[in-house]
Scaffold this motif. Sequence first.
Motif, PDB file in Angstrom:
ATOM      1  N   ALA A  32       0.900  -1.155  -0.131  1.00  0.00           N
ATOM      2  CA  ALA A  32      -0.551   0.238  -0.463  1.00  0.00           C
ATOM      3  C   ALA A  32       1.052   1.147   0.141  1.00  0.00           C
ATOM      4  CB  ALA A  32      -1.304   0.082   1.681  1.00  0.00           C
ATOM      5  N   GLN A  33       0.357   2.068  -0.505  1.00  0.00           N
ATOM      6  CA  GLN A  33       1.127   3.328  -0.788  1.00  0.00           C
ATOM      7  C   GLN A  33       0.287   4.408  -0.090  1.00  0.00           C
ATOM      8  OE1 GLN A  33       1.929   4.349  -4.598  1.00  0.00           O
ATOM      9  NE2 GLN A  33       4.064   3.153  -4.414  1.00  0.00           N
ATOM     10  N   PHE A  34       0.398   5.203   0.933  1.00  0.00           N
ATOM     11  CA  PHE A  34       0.542   6.290   1.383  1.00  0.00           C
ATOM     12  C   PHE A  34       0.303   7.408   1.172  1.00  0.00           C
ATOM     13  CE2 PHE A  34      -0.834   2.510   4.036  1.00  0.00           C
ATOM     14  CZ  PHE A  34      -2.090   2.454   4.236  1.00  0.00           C
ATOM     15  N   SER A  35      -0.063   8.758   1.979  1.00  0.00           N
ATOM     16  CA  SER A  35       0.651  10.115   1.294  1.00  0.00           C
ATOM     17  C   SER A  35       0.329  10.608   2.704  1.00  0.00           C
ATOM     18  CB  SER A  35      -0.098  11.026   0.562  1.00  0.00           C
ATOM     19  OG  SER A  35       0.725  12.469   0.355  1.00  0.00           O
ATOM     20  N   ARG A  36       1.489  11.790   3.157  1.00  0.00           N
ATOM     21  CA  ARG A  36       1.582  12.478   4.086  1.00  0.00           C
ATOM     22  C   ARG A  36       1.819  14.126   3.812  1.00  0.00           C
ATOM     23  NH1 ARG A  36       6.881   9.288   6.491  1.00  0.00           N
ATOM     24  NH2 ARG A  36       5.898   8.262   8.370  1.00  0.00           N
ATOM     25  N   ASP A  37       0.844  14.386   2.787  1.00  0.00           N
ATOM     26  CA  ASP A  37       0.826  15.756   2.064  1.00  0.00           C
ATOM     27  C   ASP A  37       0.038  15.940   3.443  1.00  0.00           C
ATOM     28  OD1 ASP A  37       0.477  17.928   0.872  1.00  0.00           O
ATOM     29  OD2 ASP A  37      -0.227  16.353  -1.243  1.00  0.00           O
ATOM     30  N   PRO A  38      -0.033  17.644   3.790  1.00  0.00           N
ATOM     31  CA  PRO A  38      -0.942  17.892   4.580  1.00  0.00           C
ATOM     32  C   PRO A  38      -2.005  18.710   4.217  1.00  0.00           C
ATOM     33  CG  PRO A  38       0.888  19.490   3.928  1.00  0.00           C
ATOM     34  CD  PRO A  38       1.409  18.380   3.627  1.00  0.00           C
ATOM     35  N   LEU A  39      -2.194  18.185   2.593  1.00  0.00           N
ATOM     36  CA  LEU A  39      -3.607  18.931   1.653  1.00  0.00           C
ATOM     37  C   LEU A  39      -4.229  17.819   0.898  1.00  0.00           C
ATOM     38  CD1 LEU A  39      -2.419  21.891   0.108  1.00  0.00           C
ATOM     39  CD2 LEU A  39      -3.761  21.906   1.992  1.00  0.00           C
ATOM     40  N   LYS A  56      -6.057  23.269  -6.369  1.00  0.00           N
ATOM     41  CA  LYS A  56      -6.963  23.920  -5.574  1.00  0.00           C
ATOM     42  C   LYS A  56      -7.062  22.746  -4.738  1.00  0.00           C
ATOM     43  CE  LYS A  56     -10.002  28.130  -7.343  1.00  0.00           C
ATOM     44  NZ  LYS A  56     -10.810  28.262  -6.523  1.00  0.00           N
ATOM     45  N   ALA A  57      -6.769  22.476  -3.868  1.00  0.00           N
ATOM     46  CA  ALA A  57      -6.569  21.216  -2.597  1.00  0.00           C
ATOM     47  C   ALA A  57      -7.169  21.910  -1.409  1.00  0.00           C
ATOM     48  CB  ALA A  57      -5.175  20.739  -2.803  1.00  0.00           C
ATOM     49  N   VAL A  58      -7.913  20.885  -0.729  1.00  0.00           N
ATOM     50  CA  VAL A  58      -7.590  21.473   1.225  1.00  0.00           C
ATOM     51  C   VAL A  58      -7.173  20.476   2.027  1.00  0.00           C
ATOM     52  CG1 VAL A  58     -10.433  21.272   2.016  1.00  0.00           C
ATOM     53  CG2 VAL A  58     -10.186  22.152  -0.531  1.00  0.00           C
ATOM     54  N   GLY A  59      -7.108  21.251   3.517  1.00  0.00           N
ATOM     55  CA  GLY A  59      -6.535  20.294   4.224  1.00  0.00           C
ATOM     56  C   GLY A  59      -7.818  20.805   5.665  1.00  0.00           C
ATOM     57  N   ILE A  60      -7.705  19.640   5.817  1.00  0.00           N
ATOM     58  CA  ILE A  60      -8.803  19.603   7.316  1.00  0.00           C
ATOM     59  C   ILE A  60      -7.607  18.997   8.305  1.00  0.00           C
ATOM     60  CG2 ILE A  60     -10.277  19.047   9.329  1.00  0.00           C
ATOM     61  CD1 ILE A  60     -11.794  19.678   6.454  1.00  0.00           C
ATOM     62  N   HIS A  61      -7.120  19.721  10.201  1.00  0.00           N
ATOM     63  CA  HIS A  61      -6.374  19.276  10.840  1.00  0.00           C
ATOM     64  C   HIS A  61      -7.436  20.093  12.371  1.00  0.00           C
ATOM     65  CE1 HIS A  61      -3.355  17.918   8.167  1.00  0.00           C
ATOM     66  NE2 HIS A  61      -2.928  19.171   7.178  1.00  0.00           N
ATOM     67  N   PRO A  62      -6.042  19.348  12.940  1.00  0.00           N
ATOM     68  CA  PRO A  62      -6.815  20.137  14.569  1.00  0.00           C
ATOM     69  C   PRO A  62      -6.207  21.048  15.176  1.00  0.00           C
ATOM     70  CG  PRO A  62      -5.150  18.546  15.079  1.00  0.00           C
ATOM     71  CD  PRO A  62      -5.632  18.008  12.902  1.00  0.00           C
ATOM     72  N   ALA A  63      -6.723  21.880  15.785  1.00  0.00           N
ATOM     73  CA  ALA A  63      -6.373  23.029  16.057  1.00  0.00           C
ATOM     74  C   ALA A  63      -6.954  22.595  17.666  1.00  0.00           C
ATOM     75  CB  ALA A  63      -7.520  24.277  16.036  1.00  0.00           C
ATOM     76  N   LEU A  70      -8.957  24.290   8.970  1.00  0.00           N
ATOM     77  CA  LEU A  70      -9.141  24.266   7.468  1.00  0.00           C
ATOM     78  C   LEU A  70      -8.798  25.019   6.652  1.00  0.00           C
ATOM     79  CD1 LEU A  70     -10.943  23.382   4.939  1.00  0.00           C
ATOM     80  CD2 LEU A  70     -12.443  25.377   4.815  1.00  0.00           C
ATOM     81  N   ILE A  71      -7.452  24.552   5.590  1.00  0.00           N
ATOM     82  CA  ILE A  71      -6.414  24.808   4.933  1.00  0.00           C
ATOM     83  C   ILE A  71      -6.496  24.494   3.608  1.00  0.00           C
ATOM     84  CG2 ILE A  71      -3.775  25.036   4.292  1.00  0.00           C
ATOM     85  CD1 ILE A  71      -3.373  23.291   7.243  1.00  0.00           C
ATOM     86  N   THR A  72      -6.912  25.976   3.004  1.00  0.00           N
ATOM     87  CA  THR A  72      -6.712  25.993   1.531  1.00  0.00           C
ATOM     88  C   THR A  72      -5.442  26.318   0.621  1.00  0.00           C
ATOM     89  OG1 THR A  72      -8.436  28.182   1.342  1.00  0.00           O
ATOM     90  CG2 THR A  72      -8.970  26.262   1.485  1.00  0.00           C
ATOM     91  N   LYS A  73      -5.416  25.979  -0.054  1.00  0.00           N
ATOM     92  CA  LYS A  73      -4.439  26.335  -1.733  1.00  0.00           C
ATOM     93  C   LYS A  73      -4.947  26.866  -1.815  1.00  0.00           C
ATOM     94  CE  LYS A  73      -0.749  24.415  -3.895  1.00  0.00           C
ATOM     95  NZ  LYS A  73      -0.674  22.937  -4.708  1.00  0.00           N
ATOM     96  N   LYS A  74      -4.623  28.517  -2.205  1.00  0.00           N
ATOM     97  CA  LYS A  74      -4.175  29.560  -3.229  1.00  0.00           C
ATOM     98  C   LYS A  74      -3.696  29.230  -4.446  1.00  0.00           C
ATOM     99  CE  LYS A  74      -4.319  33.006  -0.076  1.00  0.00           C
ATOM    100  NZ  LYS A  74      -3.611  34.825   0.702  1.00  0.00           N
ATOM    101  N   THR A  75      -4.523  29.463  -5.734  1.00  0.00           N
ATOM    102  CA  THR A  75      -4.215  29.073  -7.151  1.00  0.00           C
ATOM    103  C   THR A  75      -2.984  30.461  -7.614  1.00  0.00           C
ATOM    104  OG1 THR A  75      -5.571  30.937  -7.305  1.00  0.00           O
ATOM    105  CG2 THR A  75      -5.688  28.483  -7.572  1.00  0.00           C
ATOM    106  N   LYS A  76      -2.510  31.339  -6.709  1.00  0.00           N
ATOM    107  CA  LYS A  76      -1.724  32.340  -6.580  1.00  0.00           C
ATOM    108  C   LYS A  76      -0.548  31.813  -5.976  1.00  0.00           C
ATOM    109  CE  LYS A  76      -4.969  36.497  -7.839  1.00  0.00           C
ATOM    110  NZ  LYS A  76      -5.024  37.656  -7.448  1.00  0.00           N
ATOM    111  N   HIS A  77       1.097  32.757  -5.689  1.00  0.00           N
ATOM    112  CA  HIS A  77       1.996  32.651  -5.711  1.00  0.00           C
ATOM    113  C   HIS A  77       2.295  31.231  -5.629  1.00  0.00           C
ATOM    114  CE1 HIS A  77       0.963  36.845  -3.816  1.00  0.00           C
ATOM    115  NE2 HIS A  77      -0.092  36.772  -3.809  1.00  0.00           N
TER     116      HIS A  77
END
Length: 154
Positions: A32-39, A56-63, A70-77
Motif C-alpha cells: 500500500a502507498q500512503f501520503s503525508r501531504d498536509p493537503l 486547488k486543494a483542501v486540508g483539515i487539521h486539529p486546532a 481548514l487549510i486551502t491552497k491558493k492558486t496564486k503565489h
Amino acid sequence: MEHHSNISADLIWEIARANNSYLVKRRSGGGAQFSRDPLNLVNKHSRKYDGFVNDKAVGIHPAEKGGITLITKKTKHHNRPAANKNEVTFAGNKSGPKIYKGIVNYTAKQGYRADLRQESVARASALLQSYRPKKDIPEKKLRGSKAKKAAEKE
C-alpha cells in the motif's frame, strides 16, 4: 513541487508519483502507498487527493481547544509557500453540524473542488469524534436462568 503556469499538473504527477517527500510505501498490506501531504484529506497516494499537484486543494487539521483548522491552497503565489495557503479555524465550542456547514460553505463559495467536500466533512467528523472521551465498557449482564444459577454458586 508546486504547479507552475507553464507546467501541467498531470506532468508534475507523472514525474513525482513514484518518488516524492510525502510518499509512504508499505511492504505489508499488499504494498500500500500512503501520503503525508498536509493537503491530502484521505492520506491516500493518488492524483485526485494529493495537494501538491492540484491547483486547488483542501486540508483539515486539529486546532487548539478542540477546534478544526481548514487549510486551502491558493492558486496564486506558486513560488511563495508562506503566501500559498489560507487557514480558517473553527472553534471547538461549535457543534459538529455547524462546523461541517462552515467547511462546505467556505469551499463552495471560494470555488474549491466539489469532489472533496464529502471527504473534508468526513475528516472533520473523525477529528471531532477523536476529541470525545472514551466511555468505559459496561459489565456483561448474565442472561438466562442457567447463567444466573451458575453465578449464585460462585
